[in-house]
Scaffold this motif. Structure first.
Motif, PDB file in Angstrom:
ATOM      1  N   LYS A  87       7.820  47.086  -3.739  1.00 35.32           N
ATOM      2  CA  LYS A  87       9.036  46.281  -3.853  1.00 35.32           C
ATOM      3  C   LYS A  87       9.253  45.485  -2.573  1.00 35.32           C
ATOM      4  O   LYS A  87       8.551  45.682  -1.595  1.00 35.32           O
ATOM      5  CB  LYS A  87      10.247  47.192  -4.110  1.00 35.32           C
ATOM      6  CG  LYS A  87       9.996  48.228  -5.191  1.00 35.32           C
ATOM      7  CD  LYS A  87      10.620  47.829  -6.511  1.00 35.32           C
ATOM      8  CE  LYS A  87      10.552  48.948  -7.528  1.00 35.32           C
ATOM      9  NZ  LYS A  87       9.965  48.519  -8.790  1.00 35.32           N
ATOM     10  N   GLY A  88      10.238  44.624  -2.610  1.00 33.46           N
ATOM     11  CA  GLY A  88      10.625  43.912  -1.403  1.00 33.46           C
ATOM     12  C   GLY A  88       9.912  42.594  -1.237  1.00 33.46           C
ATOM     13  O   GLY A  88       9.451  41.997  -2.199  1.00 33.46           O
ATOM     14  N   PRO A  93       1.967  44.333  -7.838  1.00 34.39           N
ATOM     15  CA  PRO A  93       1.799  45.337  -8.895  1.00 34.39           C
ATOM     16  C   PRO A  93       0.932  46.480  -8.392  1.00 34.39           C
ATOM     17  O   PRO A  93       0.203  46.311  -7.410  1.00 34.39           O
ATOM     18  CB  PRO A  93       1.091  44.564 -10.003  1.00 34.39           C
ATOM     19  CG  PRO A  93       0.392  43.445  -9.316  1.00 34.39           C
ATOM     20  CD  PRO A  93       1.228  43.108  -8.109  1.00 34.39           C
ATOM     21  N   PRO A  94       0.990  47.640  -9.034  1.00 35.15           N
ATOM     22  CA  PRO A  94       0.131  48.741  -8.617  1.00 35.15           C
ATOM     23  C   PRO A  94      -1.332  48.360  -8.783  1.00 35.15           C
ATOM     24  O   PRO A  94      -1.687  47.626  -9.700  1.00 35.15           O
ATOM     25  CB  PRO A  94       0.517  49.888  -9.554  1.00 35.15           C
ATOM     26  CG  PRO A  94       1.246  49.259 -10.674  1.00 35.15           C
ATOM     27  CD  PRO A  94       1.817  47.976 -10.175  1.00 35.15           C
ATOM     28  N   ARG A  95      -2.162  48.839  -7.897  1.00 31.36           N
ATOM     29  CA  ARG A  95      -3.591  48.567  -7.992  1.00 31.36           C
ATOM     30  C   ARG A  95      -4.286  49.743  -8.641  1.00 31.36           C
ATOM     31  O   ARG A  95      -3.819  50.870  -8.566  1.00 31.36           O
ATOM     32  CB  ARG A  95      -4.178  48.359  -6.599  1.00 31.36           C
ATOM     33  CG  ARG A  95      -3.807  47.022  -5.992  1.00 31.36           C
ATOM     34  CD  ARG A  95      -4.176  46.981  -4.544  1.00 31.36           C
ATOM     35  NE  ARG A  95      -3.445  48.007  -3.795  1.00 31.36           N
ATOM     36  CZ  ARG A  95      -3.625  48.250  -2.505  1.00 31.36           C
ATOM     37  NH1 ARG A  95      -4.516  47.588  -1.834  1.00 31.36           N
ATOM     38  NH2 ARG A  95      -2.919  49.183  -1.903  1.00 31.36           N
TER      39      ARG A  95
END
Ligand SMILES: [Zn+2]
Ligand SMILES: [Zn+2]
Length: 136
Positions: A87-88, A93-95
């Motif tokens: 975030k931020g 996105p997650p890898r």
């Protein structure tokens, strides 16, 4: 094989841990990961800060979790903290795990097809894979 969410044996079933467990389990499935079908022995001498191995149940964010990547079939040991969205300011996105042949924007079509093949919905965050599938 379907098994419900379970905690690693070193985590107590506190309300907070159980809440994290539900979120982590859902995320693990969303990424196309599952627990090993053969139980993983809990690492000996595991403490809050040091651990030589990986855990079978959800181990919290500071320990490695022994999973299988259903997309490529690899047995992986990952930190849950790496499975979350960043975030931020520098959100990402997650890898997938390192070296995964289904990782990254270039493999979006292959990844979308594989999600469908294994009967998993394409995650909402995976906009590359979603874009690769025609929707009416
Ligand atoms: Zn540990
Ligand atoms: Zn993989």
């Amino acid at each position: 094989m379907t098994t419900g969410p379970f905690l690693s044996s070193h985590l107590r079933a506190t309300p907070r841990n159980l809440e994290s467990l539900q979120a982590a389990w859902a995320r693990m499935h969303e990424l196309g990961y599952s627990p090993r079908t053969t139980p993983v022995a809990e690492p000996e001498g595991c403490t809050r800060t040091r651990c030589a191995g990986a855990h079978h149940g959800y181990p919290g964010s500071e320990h490695r979790w022994a999973l299988v990547d259903e997309l490529c079939g690899a047995e992986i040991e990952v930190y849950y903290s790496h499975m979350r969205d960043r975030k931020g300011a520098n959100s990402a996105p997650p890898r997938r795990h390192k070296g995964c042949p289904y990782s990254g924007p270039a493999n979006a079509i292959k990844r979308a097809a594989r999600y469908i093949e294994i009967g998993r919905p394409i995650p909402a965050w995976d906009t590359d894979a979603r874009a690769a599938v025609p929707t009416d």
